[in-house]
Each structure stands twice: as structure tokens, then as C-alpha cells.
Design an enzyme around this catalytic site. Sequence first.
Site, mmCIF file in Angstrom:
data_model
loop_
_atom_site.group_PDB
_atom_site.id
_atom_site.type_symbol
_atom_site.label_atom_id
_atom_site.label_comp_id
_atom_site.label_asym_id
_atom_site.label_seq_id
_atom_site.Cartn_x
_atom_site.Cartn_y
_atom_site.Cartn_z
ATOM 1 C CB SER A 91 -0.908 0.002 1.233
ATOM 2 O OG SER A 91 -1.564 1.246 1.376
ATOM 3 C CD GLU A 213 4.344 -13.831 -24.796
ATOM 4 O OE1 GLU A 213 3.679 -13.449 -25.774
ATOM 5 O OE2 GLU A 213 4.263 -14.976 -24.326
#
Length: 379
Positions: A91, A213
Site C-alpha cells: 500500500s 510478454e
Amino acid sequence: MKRPVENSGKESYNSEVLVDMEEGVVNQLLRGNLSELFNSTQLITDISGSGNNWAHGHNFYGPKYSDTIIEKVRREAEICSSLQGFFLLHSLGGGTGSGLGSYILELLHDAYPKVFRFSASLFPSTDDDVITSPYNSVLSIGSLTQHADCVFPIENQALIDILRKKGQHKCQSSEEKRNKAPFDAMNALVSSLLLNLTSSMRFEGQLNVDLNEITTNLIPYPRLHYLISSMALFTPKGKLPWHPNQHTKLVNQVFLFSDALSKDNYLIKSNPLESVYFNCAFLLRGTPCSISDVNESIVRSSQRLNMIHWNTGGFKVGVCRQPASGIPLSLVCLANNTCIRNRLLAMKHSFNMLFRKRVYIHHYTEYMDFGMFDVCSGS
């Protein structure tokens, strides 16, 4: 110690290092239903926490636990037969997630420069109850931009709105949202995203999209690596708008693509359809479908998207035939979209509101130079 995970006839393992400077949080996790998934020797905790202070987490706890962190990470990495990358879940609003999280990202950058670093970062909401979160988030953004290969922004309010839309959460005031937030269901949404992203590592398929990718196809420039994400079929089991018949498969896909592109299903409060897409990836998972049907759905959906003029065909497709548990067909959309700029500018505006008055600065300058504020706000 590794826990076996079910996987298409093979055996795979989860590898993790849990770090939190408030030991109570980790202790609560170890007493929960998922305690058997975690290795107690791979935990790093302290007592007092970082006090919602980025500098305390980064410049005090970071150097203090630096050797311990990198040793535990190395222990996990050496067991991997093919190390795909690191996922950092943290966070930006608090002190440990932002400060120590940034420090860990820098450690991984230095120790494993050729291994991809992905970050699922929880951005503070507009009604965040941490007063210093504007400082913490902006100081963290500098590290995420420099040391992460790919960032998936997530926002609590967006998760709550998705659950409310699906009928899994009802609340009224901002105070109720904080006190009654369905954290288990919210975490399940984020887990679903990460499971879909990594399904190609666990299940075989002709059109699997590997993690490298994603970075190759969706990130045109190194600093433009903030990918907003959405998922279709968040609905509870038994309420899926699903048609199993062969002649309705295309209908299922059209619904999926339309739902995934809706601004209501993004994990951060934004509207990408009003901004420009650099490129977009659709990761389909579940019941087998033909590539021609998938391409037809993409052609139909692309008419709604404002693609950048030099990459009008910038779409990446992945298909994993192994469905997620309880969901016959699901779709993840990853978009490199200029709408993230609005969210970053909003964070900078909140930062400037405090910084102009120089409030709370003295808590940070105990651990860092004042000039860090100017550097990060201008990055």
C-alpha cells in the site's frame, strides 16, 4: 518450506516473504484460515511500525532489515527452477508499505537487475484516513517509476464499488465504507487479477501470455509502465450471465469484452474510454474458444477505444484453457492508458496542499533530507 499447489497434473509451489513492521498484522494472518500457505521462517516483523511515515520505513527499517530481506528473497529465488519475476504487494498510504516497500523494490533492482519486478500497488482513495498519505504516496511513486518494470494500480474505493455493483456489499457514508469494508472480498478481487496474470506459468496453452510478454508488448517507454486493470465476471457463483451452449459462445465473449472495458470494472477509479490507449491486452481464461471468435470480439470492442495514432492495432491476446475456480470463462483487461495521469496529478495536488503549509514535515526530516520532497514531487 514450500506448499504444493494444484496445477494441471504438475506440482508447483508458492514462494513468499511477508514483511510488516507491525507484528500483530502478520500474527493475525498466521492464525487465519490461510496460515498453512505461509512459511513461518520467511516472516520479517517488528513491533512499533512505521507510524505512517515513508521516511521511517525507507530510511530506518530499510537499512535495519536489508540483509535479512535479501537473504530470505535469495533463499526463495534459488529454489525456483525458472524465476519469472517478483511481485510486490503493498500500500502507498501507510509508512511500511510505502517506505519499506520502496526500499525492497530498490533492493530487488540492485540484486536481480535482469528479473522483472511487478508491483500491485494500493493507491490511497480520496477519503483516505491517513493524514500523511499524500506525502507517502508521492514519495513512493518516484521509486515505482524508477525501479519497477510494471505497476498495477489498485484503489480501495474502486474495489468496494465493484462489490456493491455485484450486490456483495452495501454501505452509505464514508465512515461506514472504512469500518465495514469487506476486506476478504476486496482481497479476492486482487487475488483473481494476480492468478489470471500468472495462469500461463501454471497451466499449459497454445496462446499463453508470459509475464515478460506483458512488459514487452504493453510498455512502449520505460517510465510508461502503469497498467490499469479490469476483470469481467466478478459476479458470485450461481449468478453468472453464462450460456454454456456452443451457439452462444460468441455472445459470452461479447459480453465479457464489453464488461471488461466498462469503467465500473477497473480496479482504480478512472474512465479509460475518455482517454488515449497506448496498447491493450486481453487475457481470456476458461472454456475453449476459437481464435477467430476472440479476434472478432476484439474488433468489435476496439471501435470503442481511442488508440494512439501510431499503434492502432496495439492489442495482445492471451488464452488459458484452464478456468478459474467456479467461473467458466473470465477476462482480464490490461491497458496502458493516459487516464493514469489524472490519478497521479490528483495525488500530486493532495501532496502540494500539505507541502505548501510545511505541515508534518518535521516527522519526515528526522529520517531524510528535506530535498527529497522537491525531488519526488517533480519526478
